[in-house]
Structures are given as C-alpha cells and as structure tokens.
Write a protein that holds these residues in place. Structure first.
Motif, PDB file in Angstrom:
ATOM      1  N   THR A  75       0.853  -1.183   0.000  1.00  0.00           N
ATOM      2  CA  THR A  75       0.000   0.000   0.000  1.00  0.00           C
ATOM      3  C   THR A  75       0.891   1.235   0.000  1.00  0.00           C
ATOM      4  OG1 THR A  75      -0.082   0.142   2.419  1.00  0.00           O
ATOM      5  CG2 THR A  75      -1.797  -1.172   1.338  1.00  0.00           C
ATOM      6  N   ARG A  77       0.046   4.948   1.406  1.00  0.00           N
ATOM      7  CA  ARG A  77      -0.878   5.930   1.992  1.00  0.00           C
ATOM      8  C   ARG A  77      -0.039   7.051   2.580  1.00  0.00           C
ATOM      9  NH1 ARG A  77      -4.807   2.986   6.009  1.00  0.00           N
ATOM     10  NH2 ARG A  77      -2.911   1.828   6.565  1.00  0.00           N
ATOM     11  N   LYS A  79       0.280  10.651   4.238  1.00  0.00           N
ATOM     12  CA  LYS A  79      -0.454  11.668   4.989  1.00  0.00           C
ATOM     13  C   LYS A  79       0.415  12.166   6.131  1.00  0.00           C
ATOM     14  CE  LYS A  79      -3.930   8.936   6.036  1.00  0.00           C
ATOM     15  NZ  LYS A  79      -5.184   8.445   6.672  1.00  0.00           N
ATOM     16  N   ARG A  83      -2.010  12.973  11.536  1.00  0.00           N
ATOM     17  CA  ARG A  83      -3.335  12.552  11.084  1.00  0.00           C
ATOM     18  C   ARG A  83      -3.446  11.026  10.954  1.00  0.00           C
ATOM     19  NH1 ARG A  83      -4.174  15.750   5.717  1.00  0.00           N
ATOM     20  NH2 ARG A  83      -5.746  14.100   5.506  1.00  0.00           N
ATOM     21  N   ILE A  84      -2.397  10.329  11.367  1.00  0.00           N
ATOM     22  CA  ILE A  84      -2.391   8.871  11.261  1.00  0.00           C
ATOM     23  C   ILE A  84      -2.762   8.267  12.611  1.00  0.00           C
ATOM     24  CG2 ILE A  84      -1.011   6.839  10.710  1.00  0.00           C
ATOM     25  CD1 ILE A  84       0.805   8.640   9.069  1.00  0.00           C
ATOM     26  N   LYS A  85      -3.691   7.341  12.592  1.00  0.00           N
ATOM     27  CA  LYS A  85      -4.069   6.636  13.809  1.00  0.00           C
ATOM     28  C   LYS A  85      -3.162   5.422  14.004  1.00  0.00           C
ATOM     29  CE  LYS A  85      -8.948   7.865  13.203  1.00  0.00           C
ATOM     30  NZ  LYS A  85     -10.318   7.336  12.998  1.00  0.00           N
ATOM     31  N   GLU A  87      -4.039   2.559  14.563  1.00  0.00           N
ATOM     32  CA  GLU A  87      -4.651   1.444  13.839  1.00  0.00           C
ATOM     33  C   GLU A  87      -4.221   1.419  12.371  1.00  0.00           C
ATOM     34  OE1 GLU A  87      -6.378   3.698  15.609  1.00  0.00           O
ATOM     35  OE2 GLU A  87      -6.784   2.513  17.413  1.00  0.00           O
ATOM     36  N   ASP A  88      -3.906   2.601  11.822  1.00  0.00           N
ATOM     37  CA  ASP A  88      -3.435   2.658  10.434  1.00  0.00           C
ATOM     38  C   ASP A  88      -2.105   1.933  10.283  1.00  0.00           C
ATOM     39  OD1 ASP A  88      -5.660   4.173   9.671  1.00  0.00           O
ATOM     40  OD2 ASP A  88      -4.632   6.078  10.088  1.00  0.00           O
ATOM     41  N   ASP A  91      -2.871  -1.771  10.253  1.00  0.00           N
ATOM     42  CA  ASP A  91      -3.406  -2.188   8.953  1.00  0.00           C
ATOM     43  C   ASP A  91      -2.288  -2.310   7.922  1.00  0.00           C
ATOM     44  OD1 ASP A  91      -5.941  -2.216  10.018  1.00  0.00           O
ATOM     45  OD2 ASP A  91      -6.503  -0.245   9.217  1.00  0.00           O
ATOM     46  N   ASP A  92      -1.363  -1.347   7.926  1.00  0.00           N
ATOM     47  CA  ASP A  92      -0.260  -1.375   6.975  1.00  0.00           C
ATOM     48  C   ASP A  92       0.639  -2.582   7.224  1.00  0.00           C
ATOM     49  OD1 ASP A  92      -0.047   0.673   4.923  1.00  0.00           O
ATOM     50  OD2 ASP A  92       2.066   0.790   5.476  1.00  0.00           O
ATOM     51  N   LEU A 136       3.979   5.810   7.363  1.00  0.00           N
ATOM     52  CA  LEU A 136       3.307   4.513   7.319  1.00  0.00           C
ATOM     53  C   LEU A 136       4.106   3.506   6.507  1.00  0.00           C
ATOM     54  CD1 LEU A 136      -0.519   5.244   6.816  1.00  0.00           C
ATOM     55  CD2 LEU A 136       0.515   3.895   8.642  1.00  0.00           C
TER      56      LEU A 136
END
Length: 233
Positions: A75, A77, A79, A83-85, A87-88, A91-92, A136
C-alpha cells in the motif's frame, strides 16, 4: 521445470514479473489475485485467489516444490503523521509485513524441497531516504528489510532472501500521484535519470534475483530507483 509463485501477480509490478517469467519455457508460473480484475488467463500461469490479511490461504493447487517466491502486495498511503491513527500502522503491517510472514511460513516446506530457492520481497526507497508523509510505508517496509536480512541468515545456504527497494513506479498503486502529465514530469525530474520507473524496470530485477545468475546474492536490499537514493545532481 521450475515452479514460481508471484503473490499479487495480477497487476502492476507483480503482473510484469509474471509476463517476464513466462518468456522462459522451462518455468511453471502461479500467481495470486485478491480484488484486482486485471488478469490474463493465458499461457502457463495459473491464478488463485489469496487475501494476504487472512489466515487461510488456498494453496492446495500449488505444486509440492517451489523454486521461487515473490511477495508483491503493498500500500502507499501518504499523509501527515499527526493525522495517522495507530490502527493505520497496524493495517499497513498486516499487508506489508505480516502477509509476507504468513505466506513464507506456509510455503517454506515447498521451498525447502529444492536446492537454492529464492524469495523476493519489496521495500521502498523512502526507508533509506526519509521522505515526508511516508511514515506509514517507511515503518512497515523498514520491517520488511529487517525480515529479509534475518531470514537470509537463518536459511542460508538453502534459500536466498532479497528485497527490492524501488522509487516511484508507474503502477495502479501510485495512480493518485501520477494522474496528470505534469505530475509524471515533476516526479520524473526528481530522479537523476529524469523519469519515473515502469513495472518492467522492477520486474527485470526480480527475475534476475530469482535466477541462478544471482546465486551468490542473498540478504540484500537492492535499490532500483533511477539513482535517487545515492546521487545528488
């Protein structure tokens, strides 16, 4: 005949690897897809469904031995960090790192049955360069680079593990960054070779690493990046 599995081989770099491998008549090729519909059901490659975030993989149709494995899912992503949680990041990691871990663990018995099998992972130039908004992908791909070196040490000399770290490449994964000619030109000009990569640039390196021509290469992170990681111009 040698057997190869390309995980994520239905589009982008993975699809290009499949196309390069099938030019050689002594190879049987299997590839996986998840949500992509960009698949060519032709020649010798066999496509099977695989969701790398799952714990159950459909590998029954694969042969008993594998000479080569390439793990392509990923992926991008981008940002700002604030602004990154958390949980992000999880997921990554599920896709970039844990998916690779689970695939290799399930397929190790097949890789161990041949002499000098080869496994290829993917990282990104952002790990070594420290680009903004890349926390990320840099975190998860940095872990992939560490995994590559650890597995190369653990399974030498039986299985070679290497990792390719591309720069920006013109694939569906990078479509949002390359959706205008101006963006393509701007990103290309950042590189010493004055263009962005194409899938074949990366696929050629992957095919080389799978081959006997790379039989003395293991534990390496190889940059295929138009020179951006090492040259300032």
């Amino acid at each position: 005949m040698k057997n190869y599995l390309i995980v994520g081989g239905s589009s982008g770099i993975g699809k290009s690897i499949v196309e390069e491998l099938k030019n050689d008549s002594d190879k049987n090729i299997w590839a996986t897809y998840n949500t992509s519909t960009d698949r060519n059901w032709v020649n010798d490659e066999k496509y099977i469904h695989m969701d790398v975030t799952s714990n159950e993989y459909n590998i029954q149709s694969l042969p008993d031995t594998l000479d080569g494995l390439v793990y392509c899912p990923g992926t991008i992503r981008l940002k700002p960090f604030d602004r990154i949680k958390p949980e992000d990041f999880i997921d990554d990691y599920q896709i970039q790192l844990l998916g690779a871990v689970k695939v290799v663990q399930q397929l190790l018995p097949k890789l161990k049955k041949v002499q000098h099998a080869s496994v290829v992972f993917f990282s990104t130039v952002a790990v070594s360069q420290g680009f903004k908004f890349h926390s990320l992908v840099s975190a998860s791909k940095g872990a992939v680079e560490g995994l590559t070196k650890a597995l190369a040490a653990e399974y030498a000399p039986a299985i070679r593990f290497n990792c390719i770290a591309p720069s920006l490449t013109n694939t569906p994964l990078a479509a949002s960054m390359l959706n205008t000619e101006a963006k393509i030109d701007s990103n290309g000009n950042r590189h010493p070779l004055k263009r962005i990569g194409n899938p074949k640039d990366i696929a050629d390196m992957a095919v080389f690493l799978l081959s006997e021509k790379a039989s003395w290469i293991t534990g390496q992170v190889l940059h295929v990046d138009g020179g951006i990681s090492t040259i300032n111009i």
